[in-house]
Design a protein around this motif. Structure first.
Motif, short mmCIF file in Angstrom:
data_model
loop_
_atom_site.label_atom_id
_atom_site.label_comp_id
_atom_site.label_asym_id
_atom_site.label_seq_id
_atom_site.Cartn_x
_atom_site.Cartn_y
_atom_site.Cartn_z
N UNK A 28 -0.12 -12.59 35.45
CA UNK A 28 0.86 -11.65 36.00
C UNK A 28 1.51 -12.10 37.30
N UNK A 29 1.18 -13.30 37.78
CA UNK A 29 1.72 -13.77 39.05
C UNK A 29 3.13 -14.34 38.87
N UNK A 30 3.94 -14.15 39.90
CA UNK A 30 5.30 -14.70 39.91
C UNK A 30 5.22 -16.23 39.99
N UNK A 31 6.22 -16.89 39.42
CA UNK A 31 6.23 -18.35 39.41
C UNK A 31 7.46 -18.90 40.11
N UNK A 32 7.33 -20.14 40.54
CA UNK A 32 8.44 -20.98 40.98
C UNK A 32 8.29 -22.29 40.24
N UNK A 33 9.41 -22.92 39.91
CA UNK A 33 9.37 -24.23 39.27
C UNK A 33 9.62 -25.28 40.35
N UNK A 34 8.75 -26.26 40.41
CA UNK A 34 8.85 -27.34 41.37
C UNK A 34 10.05 -28.25 41.03
N UNK A 35 10.51 -28.99 42.02
CA UNK A 35 11.57 -29.97 41.77
C UNK A 35 11.11 -30.93 40.68
N UNK A 36 11.99 -31.25 39.78
CA UNK A 36 11.66 -32.18 38.71
C UNK A 36 11.00 -31.53 37.50
#
Length: 180
Positions: A28-36
């Protein structure tokens, strides 16, 4: 909202610390996508954290299909989309008919400002295409000319389930392609 970072190498970081063991508590945690981060990264994540394979019945099939390509330094060329965009849509309905709200995710290619349907692509050719999280689209009573867009968060569960569902509409494996 606390956020986890999905790394390009398939790892997950929580509070800037690598997650060693897969945990359902991260879903259920929010995500961020890393560069690349690209589609190949998504499959590396599933391979690294196998418990997430169970989110979709399609995941084991995809991983088997793209397995030979995941660890290659090069990817098959893809000339259309610049990025793959994962997004969420809220669509209000109700006239005519009974009021309802549909909430769904989408997976599309993007070239500049144009969306590209991915259904005619082979998943193997999309592995190296960078991925990004798009805005939430709000459609009111079917008016697709005036779609409202908002910044939103995506959970790890939404991302895994939505990407897997979106990939289920892609064409056959590359081995099934007609040769000229």
């Amino acid at each position: 909202m606390e956020c986890i970072i999905l790394k390009a190498d398939g790892a997950i970081r929580e509070k800037n610390v690598p997650v060693a063991e897969p945990s359902l508590a991260l879903l259920p945690m929010a995500i961020e996508l890393d560069d690349g981060y690209c589609l190949k990264s998504f499959f590396k994540m599933l391979r690294t954290y196998p418990v997430y394979m169970e989110i979709s019945m399609f995941n084991p099939v995809y991983l088997e299909q793209v397995g030979p390509f995941i660890d290659l330094d090069t990817t098959l060329p893809c000339h259309d989309p610049d990025t793959i965009e994962f997004s969420k849509t809220i669509e209000m309905k109700g006239f005519p008919g009974e009021p309802a709200i549909d909430i769904y995710t989408g997976l599309n290619g993007r070239k500049g400002q144009n969306l590209i349907a991915l259904k005619n692509f082979h998943v193997e050719t999309l592995l190296g295409v960078p991925m990004r999280l798009g805005k939430l689209k709000h459609i009111i009573f079917g008016d697709t000319q005036e779609i409202l867009e908002f910044k939103t968060d995506y959970t790890l569960f939404e991302f895994i389930d939505g990407v897997s569902w979106g990939l289920s509409f892609l064409f056959n494996p590359i081995e099934c392609q007609l040769r000229r």
